[in-house]
Design a protein around this motif. Structure first.
Motif, mmCIF file in Angstrom:
data_model
loop_
_atom_site.group_PDB
_atom_site.id
_atom_site.type_symbol
_atom_site.label_atom_id
_atom_site.label_comp_id
_atom_site.label_asym_id
_atom_site.label_seq_id
_atom_site.Cartn_x
_atom_site.Cartn_y
_atom_site.Cartn_z
ATOM 1 N N MET A 1 0.839 -1.167 0.000
ATOM 2 C CA MET A 1 0.000 0.000 0.000
ATOM 3 C C MET A 1 0.891 1.240 0.000
ATOM 4 O O MET A 1 1.904 1.273 0.690
ATOM 5 N N GLN A 2 0.503 2.232 -0.762
ATOM 6 C CA GLN A 2 1.261 3.472 -0.854
ATOM 7 C C GLN A 2 0.853 4.423 0.265
ATOM 8 O O GLN A 2 -0.241 4.306 0.826
ATOM 9 N N LYS A 3 1.704 5.374 0.575
ATOM 10 C CA LYS A 3 1.418 6.364 1.607
ATOM 11 C C LYS A 3 1.134 7.703 0.938
ATOM 12 O O LYS A 3 1.894 8.154 0.073
ATOM 13 N N LEU A 4 0.021 8.329 1.334
ATOM 14 C CA LEU A 4 -0.318 9.656 0.832
ATOM 15 C C LEU A 4 0.620 10.658 1.468
ATOM 16 O O LEU A 4 0.784 10.688 2.687
ATOM 17 N N GLN A 5 1.265 11.493 0.632
ATOM 18 C CA GLN A 5 2.235 12.465 1.121
ATOM 19 C C GLN A 5 1.748 13.870 0.807
ATOM 20 O O GLN A 5 1.028 14.087 -0.166
ATOM 21 N N ASN A 6 2.157 14.819 1.628
ATOM 22 C CA ASN A 6 1.800 16.214 1.435
ATOM 23 C C ASN A 6 2.848 16.878 0.554
ATOM 24 O O ASN A 6 4.041 16.806 0.826
ATOM 25 N N HIS A 7 2.391 17.527 -0.499
ATOM 26 C CA HIS A 7 3.297 18.253 -1.386
ATOM 27 C C HIS A 7 2.663 19.611 -1.685
ATOM 28 O O HIS A 7 1.825 19.722 -2.570
ATOM 29 N N GLY A 8 3.016 20.608 -0.871
ATOM 30 C CA GLY A 8 2.466 21.943 -1.055
ATOM 31 C C GLY A 8 0.961 22.005 -0.872
ATOM 32 O O GLY A 8 0.281 22.771 -1.546
ATOM 33 N N GLY A 9 0.426 21.174 0.000
ATOM 34 C CA GLY A 9 -1.008 21.179 0.263
ATOM 35 C C GLY A 9 -1.800 20.197 -0.582
ATOM 36 O O GLY A 9 -2.984 19.992 -0.353
ATOM 37 N N SER A 10 -1.168 19.590 -1.569
ATOM 38 C CA SER A 10 -1.831 18.575 -2.394
ATOM 39 C C SER A 10 -1.339 17.192 -1.992
ATOM 40 O O SER A 10 -0.197 17.033 -1.562
ATOM 41 N N GLY A 11 -2.205 16.207 -2.160
ATOM 42 C CA GLY A 11 -1.818 14.832 -1.867
ATOM 43 C C GLY A 11 -1.027 14.248 -3.022
ATOM 44 O O GLY A 11 -1.368 14.430 -4.185
ATOM 45 N N VAL A 12 0.034 13.545 -2.701
ATOM 46 C CA VAL A 12 0.894 12.912 -3.705
ATOM 47 C C VAL A 12 1.067 11.448 -3.338
ATOM 48 O O VAL A 12 1.255 11.108 -2.177
ATOM 49 N N VAL A 13 0.997 10.589 -4.345
ATOM 50 C CA VAL A 13 1.229 9.159 -4.149
ATOM 51 C C VAL A 13 2.131 8.680 -5.287
ATOM 52 O O VAL A 13 2.087 9.220 -6.391
ATOM 53 N N THR A 14 2.952 7.698 -5.030
ATOM 54 C CA THR A 14 3.851 7.199 -6.061
ATOM 55 C C THR A 14 3.207 6.035 -6.806
ATOM 56 O O THR A 14 2.353 5.332 -6.285
ATOM 57 N N LEU A 15 3.644 5.853 -8.045
ATOM 58 C CA LEU A 15 3.238 4.703 -8.847
ATOM 59 C C LEU A 15 4.414 3.726 -8.855
ATOM 60 O O LEU A 15 5.546 4.125 -9.128
#
Length: 88
Positions: free
Chosen positions: A1-15
């Motif tokens: 499972m991927q972890k949702l990360q904060n990037h300038g207020g937007s959610g980022v997830v890796t592929l």
């Protein structure tokens, strides 16, 4: 499972790299400099990521394998296409 990360207020997830490789999205084993993606919110807590083809066209959601499978399951669950017995 991927972890949702904060990037300038937007959610980022890796592929996952292996999945990108399976889809032929790596150039000589590396990510291309610019790869555009489309993210659609389908519903609560459900998103779909689509990657345009070389011509810039996005795959149609209705032609996506998982969407077709879910639509077919839903149709079966609802009995769509089943003939109704006719009275003589």
């Amino acid at each position: 499972m991927q972890k949702l990360q904060n990037h300038g207020g937007s959610g980022v997830v890796t592929l996952p790299r292996d999945d990108l490789e399976k889809d032929g999205l790596l150039e000589e084993g590396e990510l291309p400099d610019e790869q555009h993606l489309d993210v659609d919110r389908l519903g609560r807590r459900t998103y779909v990521v689509r990657i345009p083809d070389e011509g810039g066209d996005l795959p149609e959601l209705a032609q996506c394998e998982v969407v077709e499978r879910l639509a077919a399951k839903r149709a079966l669950d609802l009995g769509v296409g089943r003939g109704t017995p006719q009275a003589d």
